[in-house]
Design a protein around this motif. Structure first.
Motif, PDB file in Angstrom:
ATOM      1  N   LYS A  24      21.346  48.466  -6.570  1.00 29.15           N
ATOM      2  CA  LYS A  24      20.212  48.578  -7.490  1.00 29.15           C
ATOM      3  C   LYS A  24      20.700  48.620  -8.930  1.00 29.15           C
ATOM      4  N   PRO A  25      19.869  48.185  -9.859  1.00 30.89           N
ATOM      5  CA  PRO A  25      20.237  48.266 -11.273  1.00 30.89           C
ATOM      6  C   PRO A  25      20.357  49.724 -11.715  1.00 30.89           C
ATOM      7  N   GLU A  31      13.604  51.726 -14.650  1.00 31.49           N
ATOM      8  CA  GLU A  31      12.424  52.265 -15.334  1.00 31.49           C
ATOM      9  C   GLU A  31      11.801  51.239 -16.274  1.00 31.49           C
ATOM     10  N   ALA A  32      12.636  50.507 -17.028  1.00 34.41           N
ATOM     11  CA  ALA A  32      12.114  49.543 -18.003  1.00 34.41           C
ATOM     12  C   ALA A  32      11.560  48.284 -17.346  1.00 34.41           C
ATOM     13  N   SER A  33      12.210  47.800 -16.302  1.00 35.87           N
ATOM     14  CA  SER A  33      11.830  46.515 -15.724  1.00 35.87           C
ATOM     15  C   SER A  33      10.956  46.611 -14.487  1.00 35.87           C
ATOM     16  N   MET A  44      11.143  48.550  -3.965  1.00 34.92           N
ATOM     17  CA  MET A  44      11.344  47.217  -3.389  1.00 34.92           C
ATOM     18  C   MET A  44      11.676  46.179  -4.463  1.00 34.92           C
ATOM     19  N   LEU A  45      10.980  46.244  -5.609  1.00 41.87           N
ATOM     20  CA  LEU A  45      11.269  45.275  -6.686  1.00 41.87           C
ATOM     21  C   LEU A  45      12.670  45.460  -7.253  1.00 41.87           C
ATOM     22  N   SER A  46      13.095  46.699  -7.424  1.00 35.45           N
ATOM     23  CA  SER A  46      14.411  46.953  -8.010  1.00 35.45           C
ATOM     24  C   SER A  46      15.534  46.745  -7.009  1.00 35.45           C
ATOM     25  N   GLY A  47      15.193  46.684  -5.728  1.00 32.30           N
ATOM     26  CA  GLY A  47      16.196  46.504  -4.677  1.00 32.30           C
ATOM     27  C   GLY A  47      16.114  45.134  -4.042  1.00 32.30           C
ATOM     28  N   PRO A  48      15.779  45.079  -2.751  1.00 30.76           N
ATOM     29  CA  PRO A  48      15.836  43.807  -2.029  1.00 30.76           C
ATOM     30  C   PRO A  48      14.822  42.764  -2.488  1.00 30.76           C
ATOM     31  N   GLY A  49      13.757  43.182  -3.158  1.00 32.85           N
ATOM     32  CA  GLY A  49      12.753  42.209  -3.597  1.00 32.85           C
ATOM     33  C   GLY A  49      13.186  41.363  -4.780  1.00 32.85           C
ATOM     34  N   PHE A  50      14.085  41.898  -5.635  1.00 29.18           N
ATOM     35  CA  PHE A  50      14.478  41.153  -6.828  1.00 29.18           C
ATOM     36  C   PHE A  50      15.732  41.710  -7.499  1.00 29.18           C
ATOM     37  N   GLY A  51      15.781  43.007  -7.713  1.00 33.16           N
ATOM     38  CA  GLY A  51      16.822  43.629  -8.520  1.00 33.16           C
ATOM     39  C   GLY A  51      18.239  43.433  -8.031  1.00 33.16           C
TER      40      GLY A  51
END
Length: 132
Positions: A24-25, A31-33, A44-51
């Motif tokens: 993860k970032p 928090e910002a993105s 999910m967005l910050s991990g396997p979905g995109f991040g």
């Protein structure tokens, strides 16, 4: 290795073999993105979905722009969490030359760990004998 450690990208000696593992970032980036959503969505967005993918791509760009002009890429699958058959199908459709696909699939790893053609053929023969 994770793409960053405690929010800092690692500097490595050129030519050193490394394995970039998605992570993860840093929390400030999350928090910002990816913040402002339900916790599950942010996770999910910050991990396997995109991040994860963005973090790994940024690290590769940092390697190339930092002087490692020809990083060696190797094929891997997240077995047992992902299907090796699906990973192989993905590799087969990547738009690269047959020579590059061969390097990615096994050639770069063989060079890295110094596997000879004789050893590779011996291992294949042993495998085929075990299946008959």
């Amino acid at each position: 290795m994770k793409t960053h450690s405690f929010g800092r990208f690692l500097k490595l000696p050129l030519g050193a073999p490394i394995y970039l593992h998605r992570t993860k970032p840093p929390i400030d980036v999350i928090e910002a993105s990816y913040g402002g959503f339900a916790p599950f969505v942010t996770d999910m967005l910050s991990g396997p979905g995109f991040g994860w993918h963005i973090e790994t791509a940024v690290h590769v760009l940092r390697m190339v722009l930092g002087g490692d002009r020809f990083p060696r890429f190797m094929f891997s699958a997240d077995y047992p969490y992902a299907s090796i058959d699906a990973a192989r199908a993905f590799l087969e459709q990547v738009p690269v030359t047959a020579a590059d696909r061969s390097l990615i699939a096994h050639g770069n790893a063989e060079k890295l760990v110094k596997i000879s053609a004789e050893l590779r053929l011996g291992a294949l023969a042993a495998y085929l004998r075990s299946k008959s």
